[in-house]
Design a protein around this motif. Structure first.
Motif, PDB file in Angstrom:
ATOM      1  N   ILE A 297       0.845  -1.189   0.000  1.00 47.17           N
ATOM      2  CA  ILE A 297       0.000   0.000   0.000  1.00 47.17           C
ATOM      3  C   ILE A 297       0.884   1.245   0.000  1.00 47.17           C
ATOM      4  O   ILE A 297       1.873   1.305   0.748  1.00 47.17           O
ATOM      5  CB  ILE A 297      -0.915   0.033   1.247  1.00 47.17           C
ATOM      6  CG1 ILE A 297      -1.770  -1.239   1.336  1.00 47.17           C
ATOM      7  CG2 ILE A 297      -1.796   1.276   1.250  1.00 47.17           C
ATOM      8  CD1 ILE A 297      -2.523  -1.385   2.658  1.00 47.17           C
ATOM      9  N   GLY A 299       0.776   5.824  -1.017  1.00 41.98           N
ATOM     10  CA  GLY A 299       0.188   6.996  -1.648  1.00 41.98           C
ATOM     11  C   GLY A 299       1.001   7.386  -2.862  1.00 41.98           C
ATOM     12  O   GLY A 299       2.233   7.277  -2.863  1.00 41.98           O
ATOM     13  N   CYS A 325      -2.983   4.765  -3.415  1.00 45.43           N
ATOM     14  CA  CYS A 325      -3.936   5.771  -2.949  1.00 45.43           C
ATOM     15  C   CYS A 325      -3.604   7.090  -3.638  1.00 45.43           C
ATOM     16  O   CYS A 325      -2.632   7.766  -3.265  1.00 45.43           O
ATOM     17  CB  CYS A 325      -3.869   5.908  -1.426  1.00 45.43           C
ATOM     18  SG  CYS A 325      -4.346   4.397  -0.553  1.00 45.43           S
ATOM     19  N   ALA A 328      -2.308  10.669  -2.109  1.00 45.61           N
ATOM     20  CA  ALA A 328      -1.974  10.566  -0.683  1.00 45.61           C
ATOM     21  C   ALA A 328      -0.463  10.580  -0.474  1.00 45.61           C
ATOM     22  O   ALA A 328       0.317  10.220  -1.360  1.00 45.61           O
ATOM     23  CB  ALA A 328      -2.571   9.308  -0.079  1.00 45.61           C
ATOM     24  N   VAL A 332      -0.208   7.708   4.808  1.00 46.51           N
ATOM     25  CA  VAL A 332      -1.448   7.215   4.221  1.00 46.51           C
ATOM     26  C   VAL A 332      -2.304   6.491   5.247  1.00 46.51           C
ATOM     27  O   VAL A 332      -3.531   6.449   5.126  1.00 46.51           O
ATOM     28  CB  VAL A 332      -1.113   6.309   3.012  1.00 46.51           C
ATOM     29  CG1 VAL A 332      -0.423   5.030   3.462  1.00 46.51           C
ATOM     30  CG2 VAL A 332      -2.357   6.000   2.188  1.00 46.51           C
ATOM     31  N   ARG A 336      -5.620   8.343   4.454  1.00 51.87           N
ATOM     32  CA  ARG A 336      -6.596   7.510   3.740  1.00 51.87           C
ATOM     33  C   ARG A 336      -6.904   6.254   4.557  1.00 51.87           C
ATOM     34  O   ARG A 336      -6.871   5.135   4.049  1.00 51.87           O
ATOM     35  CB  ARG A 336      -6.037   7.129   2.375  1.00 51.87           C
ATOM     36  CG  ARG A 336      -5.759   8.297   1.476  1.00 51.87           C
ATOM     37  CD  ARG A 336      -7.046   8.999   1.020  1.00 51.87           C
ATOM     38  NE  ARG A 336      -6.720  10.143   0.177  1.00 51.87           N
ATOM     39  CZ  ARG A 336      -6.387  10.057  -1.095  1.00 51.87           C
ATOM     40  NH1 ARG A 336      -6.356   8.879  -1.701  1.00 51.87           N
ATOM     41  NH2 ARG A 336      -6.105  11.149  -1.785  1.00 51.87           N
ATOM     42  N   GLU A 339      -9.405   3.610   3.228  1.00 52.01           N
ATOM     43  CA  GLU A 339      -8.885   2.781   2.140  1.00 52.01           C
ATOM     44  C   GLU A 339      -7.889   1.750   2.672  1.00 52.01           C
ATOM     45  O   GLU A 339      -7.911   0.583   2.274  1.00 52.01           O
ATOM     46  CB  GLU A 339      -8.215   3.648   1.082  1.00 52.01           C
ATOM     47  CG  GLU A 339      -9.165   4.546   0.314  1.00 52.01           C
ATOM     48  CD  GLU A 339      -8.424   5.427  -0.682  1.00 52.01           C
ATOM     49  OE1 GLU A 339      -7.649   4.882  -1.488  1.00 52.01           O
ATOM     50  OE2 GLU A 339      -8.615   6.658  -0.635  1.00 52.01           O
ATOM     51  N   GLU A 343      -8.278  -2.384   2.707  1.00 52.78           N
ATOM     52  CA  GLU A 343      -7.297  -3.290   2.114  1.00 52.78           C
ATOM     53  C   GLU A 343      -6.787  -4.300   3.139  1.00 52.78           C
ATOM     54  O   GLU A 343      -6.572  -5.478   2.813  1.00 52.78           O
ATOM     55  CB  GLU A 343      -6.137  -2.483   1.526  1.00 52.78           C
ATOM     56  CG  GLU A 343      -5.157  -3.292   0.694  1.00 52.78           C
ATOM     57  CD  GLU A 343      -5.732  -3.783  -0.624  1.00 52.78           C
ATOM     58  OE1 GLU A 343      -5.010  -4.500  -1.345  1.00 52.78           O
ATOM     59  OE2 GLU A 343      -6.909  -3.463  -0.944  1.00 52.78           O
TER      60      GLU A 343
END
Length: 357
Positions: A297, A299, A325, A328, A332, A336, A339, A343
């Protein structure tokens, strides 16, 4: 005399950096304060009874476990050991940075573990020479052995915490697919990092000027002076935090929260860990993570561990997923959080977490 010269250079250099960043500070400070309705979440309020875990070199680690209430049906029979999710935080932060993830999984009834990395937050200071990514991998294993000795484990790392997970994979690949059933690597890398990027606002707006490694070493010798200058330059530091930690507009409370954690980390600690980032080279080690569901993950506006690092991680880990993202920044997990939490929920489902709970 040498100490005085170093001190003078330190104050002068940091002062010039701060002065340079100060152009437009008032304007940017107003923009931060007015970014979004500030819901004033109670950052730092989510805690449980601490557990003292001693690392293999004797460093005490501050660990907290959130135990979910057992479902009524499981009380009538011998329950399987539950899934445990262990969260490892990043450089110059502390466990509180996982605020929204901790809040989410308390509601979801998942057993979670949070700890302060050595020399950070409430954990003890590392012996000289042991502030390394490799040692952090050993610390993660110590935490796992102490509070999750049985049952499946998912390890989640942000920034330096992601590097911690990779170090564990390099040291103990046999754990993955056995005790460790899933991993999440958030805003992180396994190597190729430009060291000046991860300075954050530790030295406000230091930028990329000068030989960073030598500069940090010199500043470390007068770390108390640097800490004083950092505190005096709060306006500059807040703007640096907003610009470097976040991509989009966020509530001012988010910026202040991250800045508070950064400011609480002594510059001496910052300097001790700093050399390890330039020498980090563990991309070969991440391939073992293909044994388990892995979520990457990041941004797309991450200025510290840029999106290219996450794309490379995902390409080296067969079967892994990548959540980008859009817009972002590095934090993050705050910016976010919905999100990110979604995940992580998908990751837990992929590991069979519902069956393990």
């Amino acid at each position: 005399m040498r100490g005085r010269v170093i001190g003078a250079v330190t104050v002068g250099a940091v002062g010039l950096a701060a002065a340079g960043a100060g152009v437009g500070v008032n304007r940017q400070r107003k923009r931060i304060a007015g970014r979004a309705p500030d819901d004033a979440p109670a950052f730092g309020s989510l805690h449980s009874e601490p557990v003292a875990v001693v690392a293999d070199d004797g460093t005490p680690l501050h660990v907290e476990v959130d135990e979910p209430e057992a479902p009524a049906k499981s009380r009538l029979r011998k329950a399987k050991p539950p899934l445990t999710v262990i969260f490892a935080h990043g450089y110059a932060l502390e466990m509180d940075c996982w605020h929204f993830q901790r809040e989410h999984y308390r509601t979801a009834g998942v057993r979670t573990v949070f700890y302060d990395q050595r020399s950070h937050g409430r954990s003890g200071r590392s012996p000289i020479g042991n502030a390394t990514i490799e040692q952090l991998g050993s610390d993660l294993l110590a935490v796992m052995d102490a509070v999750a000795p049985e049952g499946p484990v998912v390890v989640v790392g942000h920034s330096m915490g992601g590097m911690t997970v990779v170090a564990l994979a390099e040291q103990h690949p046999e754990l993955f697919g056995d005790r460790v059933v899933g991993t999440a690597l958030i805003s992180t890398t396994a190597g190729g990092l430009e060291p000046s990027r991860i300075l954050f606002p530790m030295v406000p707006a230091w930028g990329s000027a000068g030989p960073v490694g030598r500069t940090i070493s010199a500043l470390a010798r007068t770390h108390k002076i640097v800490d004083g200058v950092r505190k005096a330059g709060r306006d500059v530091a807040l703007v640096a935090t907003a610009n470097l930690a976040f991509g989009d507009d966020v509530p001012g409370s988010y910026v202040a929260f991250v800045d508070r954690m950064l400011s609480a980390t002594p510059f001496e600690v910052v300097a001790e860990f700093f050399p390890g980032f330039s020498s980090l080279d563990k991309f070969d080690a991440v391939e073992v993570l293909a044994k388990v569901p892995t979520a990457v993950i990041c941004g797309t506006d991450d200025k510290l561990t840029s999106i290219g690092h996450s794309r490379k991680l995902q390409s080296r880990i067969d079967g892994s997923t990548l959540l980008e993202c859009h817009g972002a920044g590095h934090m993050v997990i705050l910016e976010r959080h919905s999100e990110v939490n979604g995940e992580l929920d998908r990751l837990l489902a992929a590991t069979g977490a519902e069956d393990a709970r």
